[in-house]
Design a protein around this motif. Structure first.
Motif, mmCIF file in Angstrom:
data_model
loop_
_atom_site.group_PDB
_atom_site.id
_atom_site.type_symbol
_atom_site.label_atom_id
_atom_site.label_comp_id
_atom_site.label_asym_id
_atom_site.label_seq_id
_atom_site.Cartn_x
_atom_site.Cartn_y
_atom_site.Cartn_z
ATOM 1 N N THR A 92 0.843 -1.207 0.000
ATOM 2 C CA THR A 92 0.000 0.000 0.000
ATOM 3 C C THR A 92 0.875 1.253 0.000
ATOM 4 N N THR A 93 0.606 2.167 -0.908
ATOM 5 C CA THR A 93 1.394 3.405 -0.994
ATOM 6 C C THR A 93 0.573 4.576 -0.442
ATOM 7 N N GLY A 94 1.212 5.748 -0.416
ATOM 8 C CA GLY A 94 0.529 6.946 0.071
ATOM 9 C C GLY A 94 0.568 7.069 1.583
ATOM 10 N N ALA A 115 6.958 -2.813 0.472
ATOM 11 C CA ALA A 115 7.655 -2.437 -0.770
ATOM 12 C C ALA A 115 6.715 -1.559 -1.591
ATOM 13 N N SER A 116 7.236 -0.441 -2.057
ATOM 14 C CA SER A 116 6.409 0.437 -2.895
ATOM 15 C C SER A 116 6.177 -0.203 -4.255
ATOM 16 N N ASN A 117 6.980 -1.222 -4.587
ATOM 17 C CA ASN A 117 6.810 -1.892 -5.878
ATOM 18 C C ASN A 117 7.355 -3.316 -5.764
ATOM 19 N N PHE A 118 6.515 -4.302 -6.086
ATOM 20 C CA PHE A 118 6.907 -5.703 -5.940
ATOM 21 C C PHE A 118 7.363 -6.331 -7.248
ATOM 22 N N THR A 146 3.766 7.112 -14.744
ATOM 23 C CA THR A 146 2.466 7.104 -15.421
ATOM 24 C C THR A 146 1.644 5.931 -14.893
ATOM 25 N N HIS A 147 0.419 6.218 -14.497
ATOM 26 C CA HIS A 147 -0.466 5.182 -13.953
ATOM 27 C C HIS A 147 -1.900 5.380 -14.453
ATOM 28 N N HIS A 148 -2.700 4.350 -14.247
ATOM 29 C CA HIS A 148 -4.132 4.344 -14.570
ATOM 30 C C HIS A 148 -4.873 5.526 -13.923
ATOM 31 N N ASN A 149 -6.038 5.809 -14.504
ATOM 32 C CA ASN A 149 -6.760 7.011 -14.062
ATOM 33 C C ASN A 149 -7.461 6.883 -12.708
ATOM 34 N N ALA A 150 -7.364 5.712 -12.048
ATOM 35 C CA ALA A 150 -8.016 5.577 -10.740
ATOM 36 C C ALA A 150 -7.009 5.627 -9.591
ATOM 37 N N LYS A 151 -5.745 5.850 -9.915
ATOM 38 C CA LYS A 151 -4.749 5.883 -8.829
ATOM 39 C C LYS A 151 -4.965 7.128 -7.968
ATOM 40 N N ARG A 152 -4.903 6.922 -6.641
ATOM 41 C CA ARG A 152 -5.206 8.041 -5.735
ATOM 42 C C ARG A 152 -3.987 8.901 -5.422
ATOM 43 N N ASP A 153 -2.851 8.255 -5.136
ATOM 44 C CA ASP A 153 -1.700 9.017 -4.624
ATOM 45 C C ASP A 153 -0.757 9.439 -5.749
ATOM 46 N N ALA A 154 -0.162 10.609 -5.596
ATOM 47 C CA ALA A 154 0.859 11.108 -6.525
ATOM 48 C C ALA A 154 1.861 11.951 -5.743
ATOM 49 N N PRO A 155 3.159 11.855 -6.060
ATOM 50 C CA PRO A 155 3.725 10.861 -6.955
ATOM 51 C C PRO A 155 3.566 9.441 -6.388
ATOM 52 N N SER A 156 3.754 8.465 -7.261
ATOM 53 C CA SER A 156 3.606 7.074 -6.849
ATOM 54 C C SER A 156 4.606 6.722 -5.744
ATOM 55 N N GLY A 157 4.289 5.658 -5.012
ATOM 56 C CA GLY A 157 5.224 5.194 -3.987
ATOM 57 C C GLY A 157 6.567 4.818 -4.594
ATOM 58 N N THR A 158 6.524 4.220 -5.784
ATOM 59 C CA THR A 158 7.772 3.836 -6.455
ATOM 60 C C THR A 158 8.607 5.070 -6.793
ATOM 61 N N ALA A 159 7.930 6.129 -7.261
ATOM 62 C CA ALA A 159 8.662 7.365 -7.588
ATOM 63 C C ALA A 159 9.359 7.894 -6.339
ATOM 64 N N ILE A 215 -3.214 2.111 -17.544
ATOM 65 C CA ILE A 215 -1.769 1.797 -17.483
ATOM 66 C C ILE A 215 -1.402 1.244 -16.093
ATOM 67 N N ALA A 216 -0.808 0.055 -16.074
ATOM 68 C CA ALA A 216 -0.521 -0.630 -14.794
ATOM 69 C C ALA A 216 0.576 0.084 -14.010
ATOM 70 N N GLY A 217 1.544 0.707 -14.707
ATOM 71 C CA GLY A 217 2.595 1.436 -13.986
ATOM 72 C C GLY A 217 3.857 1.584 -14.819
ATOM 73 N N GLU A 218 4.270 2.824 -15.026
ATOM 74 C CA GLU A 218 5.515 3.082 -15.764
ATOM 75 C C GLU A 218 6.348 4.102 -14.983
ATOM 76 N N HIS A 219 7.649 3.876 -14.964
ATOM 77 C CA HIS A 219 8.560 4.820 -14.293
ATOM 78 C C HIS A 219 9.776 5.059 -15.174
ATOM 79 N N GLU A 220 10.103 6.318 -15.402
ATOM 80 C CA GLU A 220 11.287 6.670 -16.184
ATOM 81 C C GLU A 220 12.184 7.615 -15.388
ATOM 82 N N VAL A 241 2.628 -8.933 -12.154
ATOM 83 C CA VAL A 241 4.024 -8.918 -11.682
ATOM 84 C C VAL A 241 4.107 -8.451 -10.221
ATOM 85 N N PHE A 242 3.237 -7.517 -9.860
ATOM 86 C CA PHE A 242 3.245 -7.034 -8.464
ATOM 87 C C PHE A 242 2.717 -8.136 -7.525
ATOM 88 N N ALA A 243 1.643 -8.809 -7.978
ATOM 89 C CA ALA A 243 1.040 -9.861 -7.148
ATOM 90 C C ALA A 243 2.047 -10.997 -6.944
#
Ligand SMILES: NC(=O)C1=CN([C@@H]2O[C@H](COP(=O)(O)OP(=O)(O)OC[C@H]3O[C@@H](n4cnc5c(N)ncnc54)[C@H](OP(=O)(O)O)[C@@H]3O)[C@@H](O)[C@H]2O)C=CC1
Ligand SMILES: O=C(O)C1=N[C@H](C(=O)O)C[C@H](O)C1
Length: 268
Positions: A92-94, A115-118, A146-159, A215-220, A241-243
């Motif tokens: 869980t992030t945020g 983990a912010s990203n599994f 970049t993430h799907h339009n239902a993501k609540r937190d920004a920036p992502s936990g991974t970011a 979009i499931a999750g992209e980080h650059e 992949v996260f599961a």
């Protein structure tokens, strides 16, 4: 030995992925799954009421709980696991600073792995970033997620994790350049988006969050100097992949001592 797990947020996107991935594994079994909107089955597992979580821990005594929910519920589930002596894996992030403090408190009673990203790809991206930053000292860095339009937190936990990696790598460079501890310390300024008069200052890290579609999750992480740039990008093709990573973590964590664990330890 089969590791038994409880799954929270069973009706959510990740909860469903975790239940689907668990059904394909013979080293794990699902003891129970909960949601605040119980009733239907998810992936063949009956979804029970989240209000009964503590009772379900006591009656099923799972080896671990896997949690992908929201910041408030994550902490509630973690403290219930701490009281019941059950290992807790969360993606869980945020979480606020206070939220992380509460998770660490649970880790004094039971094994906790956050983990912010599994995904294995992000673990590799993090290693690449920690190598690239010192190698390209002085280059401008911009991070885009970049993430799907239902993501609540920004920036992502991974970011946020990648930003911490960048700061750590930069301070290790400064450590080799100076003995003065005040010069070595200090995080990069994080500039979230830019608008109007917004010229870049040296050392800042630009942070950009995009929300679109499914979009499931992209980080650059982009490192740019004069006449060259390096772009390190990870794209998750699906939440599977996260599961998969979270279930690997649960299987690994189940018989550990109480404490705070990192996903990189699972991958070693
Ligand atoms: N670390 C990683 O690898 C990954 C982490 N995530 C993170 O996992 C979390 C869940 O993501 P996702 O499955 O897409 O989200 P969803 O909104 O699809 O699912 C979250 C579920 O959690 C439950 N929930 C309980 N309490 C809360 C609360 N206070 N706030 C929000 N939800 C709550 C909800 O179910 P109900 O109300 O029925 O109980 C909901 O179904 C996010 O923090 C996300 O960033 C996502 C993907 C990968
Ligand atoms: O909410 C998501 O979907 C994701 N959240 C995590 C994050 O905030 O970094 C991990 C992944 O990118 C998907």
């Amino acid at each position: 030995m089969t590791v038994s797990i409880g799954v929270t947020g069973a009706t959510g996107r990740m909860g469903g992925e975790v239940l689907a991935a668990a059904a394909d594994r013979d080293d794990l079994s699902v003891a129970f799954a909960v949601s605040r909107s119980p009733g239907d089955e998810v992936e063949g597992v009956a979804v029970e009421d989240a209000a009964d979580f503590a009772d379900l821990l006591a009656s099923n005594q799972p080896d671990a709980v896997v949690d992908f929910t929201g910041p408030a519920s994550c902490i509630e589930y973690a403290s219930a696991c701490a009281a019941a002596g059950v290992a807790f894996v969360t993606g869980t992030t945020g979480l606020s600073e206070g939220g992380f403090d509460a998770l660490r408190e649970a880790a004094s009673e039971v094994p906790v792995l956050y983990a912010s990203n599994f995904s294995r790809g992000i673990a590799a991206l993090r290693r690449a970033v920690r190598e690239a930053v010192p190698a390209l000292d002085g280059y401008d860095i911009e991070l885009t997620e970049t993430h799907h339009n239902a993501k609540r937190d920004a920036p992502s936990g991974t970011a946020l994790t990648l930003l911490d990696d960048i700061d750590e790598a930069r301070s290790s460079v400064r450590q080799t350049q100076s003995d003065d501890i005040d010069e070595v310390r200090g995080d990069s300024e994080r500039v979230h988006g830019r608008e109007g008069e917004a010229s870049r200052s040296e050392g800042e890290v630009g942070v950009h969050a995009r929300r679109a579609g499914d979009i499931a999750g992209e980080h650059e992480v982009l490192l740019a100097g004069n006449h060259e740039s390096l772009s390190l990008t990870h794209r998750a093709g699906s939440r599977g992949v996260f599961a998969a990573g979270a279930l690997d973590a649960a299987a690994w964590l189940a018989d550990r001592d109480a404490g705070w664990y990192d996903f990189t330890e699972v991958l070693e």
